[in-house]
Write an enzyme that holds these catalytic residues in place. Structure first.
Site, short mmCIF file in Angstrom:
data_model
loop_
_atom_site.label_atom_id
_atom_site.label_comp_id
_atom_site.label_asym_id
_atom_site.label_seq_id
_atom_site.Cartn_x
_atom_site.Cartn_y
_atom_site.Cartn_z
N TYR A 33 4.50 -1.78 -6.78
CA TYR A 33 5.16 -3.02 -7.17
C TYR A 33 4.20 -4.20 -7.08
O TYR A 33 3.11 -4.09 -6.51
CB TYR A 33 6.38 -3.27 -6.29
CG TYR A 33 6.05 -3.75 -4.88
CD1 TYR A 33 5.55 -2.88 -3.92
CD2 TYR A 33 6.21 -5.09 -4.51
CE1 TYR A 33 5.24 -3.32 -2.64
CE2 TYR A 33 5.91 -5.54 -3.23
CZ TYR A 33 5.43 -4.65 -2.31
OH TYR A 33 5.11 -5.09 -1.04
N LYS A 149 -0.45 -0.88 -3.42
CA LYS A 149 0.79 -1.66 -3.15
C LYS A 149 2.01 -0.80 -3.47
O LYS A 149 2.65 -0.96 -4.51
CB LYS A 149 0.78 -2.96 -3.95
CG LYS A 149 1.74 -4.01 -3.42
CD LYS A 149 1.41 -5.38 -3.93
CE LYS A 149 2.44 -6.42 -3.54
NZ LYS A 149 2.68 -6.56 -2.11
N GLU A 182 -3.48 -6.75 9.04
CA GLU A 182 -2.78 -7.72 8.20
C GLU A 182 -1.35 -7.84 8.66
O GLU A 182 -0.94 -7.17 9.60
CB GLU A 182 -2.86 -7.32 6.73
CG GLU A 182 -2.17 -6.00 6.44
CD GLU A 182 -2.23 -5.59 4.97
OE1 GLU A 182 -2.43 -6.44 4.09
OE2 GLU A 182 -2.07 -4.37 4.71
N LEU A 207 -4.30 -4.56 2.24
CA LEU A 207 -4.11 -4.79 0.81
C LEU A 207 -5.00 -5.97 0.40
O LEU A 207 -5.05 -6.98 1.11
CB LEU A 207 -2.63 -5.14 0.54
CG LEU A 207 -2.31 -5.41 -0.92
CD1 LEU A 207 -2.26 -4.10 -1.72
CD2 LEU A 207 -0.96 -6.13 -1.05
N1 PDD Z 1 3.61 -8.89 -0.07
N2 PDD Z 1 -0.43 -7.45 2.64
C1 PDD Z 1 0.78 -6.87 2.48
C2 PDD Z 1 1.12 -5.67 3.30
C3 PDD Z 1 1.68 -7.40 1.55
O1 PDD Z 1 2.90 -6.82 1.40
C4 PDD Z 1 1.34 -8.56 0.81
C5 PDD Z 1 2.25 -9.17 -0.20
C6 PDD Z 1 0.06 -9.13 1.01
C7 PDD Z 1 -0.41 -10.34 0.26
O2 PDD Z 1 -0.67 -10.02 -1.08
P1 PDD Z 1 -0.53 -11.11 -2.24
O3 PDD Z 1 -1.34 -12.28 -1.85
O4 PDD Z 1 -1.03 -10.43 -3.45
O5 PDD Z 1 0.94 -11.46 -2.33
C8 PDD Z 1 -0.80 -8.53 1.93
C9 PDD Z 1 4.55 -9.37 -1.08
C10 PDD Z 1 4.61 -10.84 -1.19
C11 PDD Z 1 5.89 -8.70 -0.82
O6 PDD Z 1 5.88 -7.54 -0.51
O7 PDD Z 1 6.93 -9.35 -0.97
#
Ligand code: PDD
Length: 287
Positions: A33, A149, A182, A207
């Protein structure tokens, strides 16, 4: 005006939207996703998010549900049909519907595509950034491929629930060496006493956040140095600032870790300047 979702080729009323009970996303979390922020009528960093979606699909040998050229058009359409000016759009692709079996289904099984969008009041995050948020730490217990992801997020769900129960808004995973990997849904950063930004290398264990990548450009614009390396919980507590990044939070100040204040316990000025400059740098695709 009802909310509208896109499900496998059709725009349907959100409340009635459904996928098959044998969708592999539902049975095995066999899917990936993306979440893009929508800010002031623009979809933020959409090409980067769709490039990462392509990477996730490739890593898991899941086929594209529609051509890569058509996907941005559907994303826009969902944002527009829901009249989202500020909010987010969610894109999910799973390996499709097949009789339950662990191995991949036959090659002609079409992957499933679901897209939803919803409004979010941008003032909620703005107000949060003014006070800052709290994090707790939890042992890293996720699989080795968190660079993909996937929708398999149970450790993240449990960690974030634990954070909520502790009065915090995010949980930081800590690896066996004592270094922060993270957050449950965000990347982790600190600012050293010398004003250097530190975030773990995305080569392994995290990620590669799109917001993280864009923040590298924001930092360059502001003349800030970045070190990509691990940092311990103790280093974070003693840092000048700590913050997290994600599509929905941008750069969000952290004021406490496991109940201990970070620096003076107030949002850091460098974090707030990154947050402020973010939209000047991020790519904005009209919805
Ligand atoms: N989550 N690390 C993890 C485990 C994440 O689920 C996310 C983002 C990020 C940050 O990635 P980005 O900057 O591309 O949003 C890092 C999204 C927002 C979610 O699952 O809702």
């Amino acid at each position: 005006m009802p909310r509208i979702a896109y499900v496998n080729g059709r725009y349907v009323v959100h409340a009635d939207a459904a996928v098959h009970i044998e969708d592999r996303g539902y049975q095995f979390a066999d899917g990936v996703y993306e979440v893009c922020e929508v800010a002031r009528g623009f979809i933020v960093d959409m090409p980067r998010h769709l490039a990462r979606l392509n990477r996730s699909l490739t890593e898991l040998s899941i086929g594209w549900p529609v051509t890569s050229g058509v996907l941005p058009l559907i994303v826009r359409e969902v944002v527009n049909r829901n009249h989202v000016f500020d909010g987010l759009v969610y894109v999910q692709v799973t390996r499709g519907v097949a009789s339950r079996d662990f191995v991949f289904p036959s090659a002609d099984t079409k992957s499933s595509l679901v897209i939803t969008a919803r409004k979010v009041d941008p003032m909620v995050a703005t107000r949060r950034a003014e006070t800052g948020i709290k994090v707790i730490t939890v042992p890293e217990n996720r699989w080795d491929r968190v660079d993909i992801k996937t929708t398999g997020l149970l450790p993240n769900v449990l960690a974030k629930q634990k954070a909520k129960e502790a009065g915090a808004q995010e949980a930081w995973f800590v690896d066996p060496h004592g270094n922060v990997t993270e957050g449950g849904s965000s990347n982790a950063w600190i600012v050293t006493r010398d004003g250097v930004l530190v975030t773990r290398s995305a080569e392994h264990g995290i990620l590669r956040g799109i917001t993280r990548t864009t923040l590298f450009e924001v930092a360059a614009k502001l003349g800030l140095k970045i070190e990509e390396r691990g940092f311990s919980v103790a280093e974070a507590k003693a840092a000048r600032e700590a913050f997290l990044s994600s599509a929905t939070t941008i750069a969000m100040p952290i004021v406490a870790i496991d109940g201990d204040p970070v620096a003076n316990g107030h949002p850091g000025s460098i974090t707030l300047s990154l947050r402020q400059a973010f939209f000047d740098v991020a790519e904005k695709s009209p919805a």
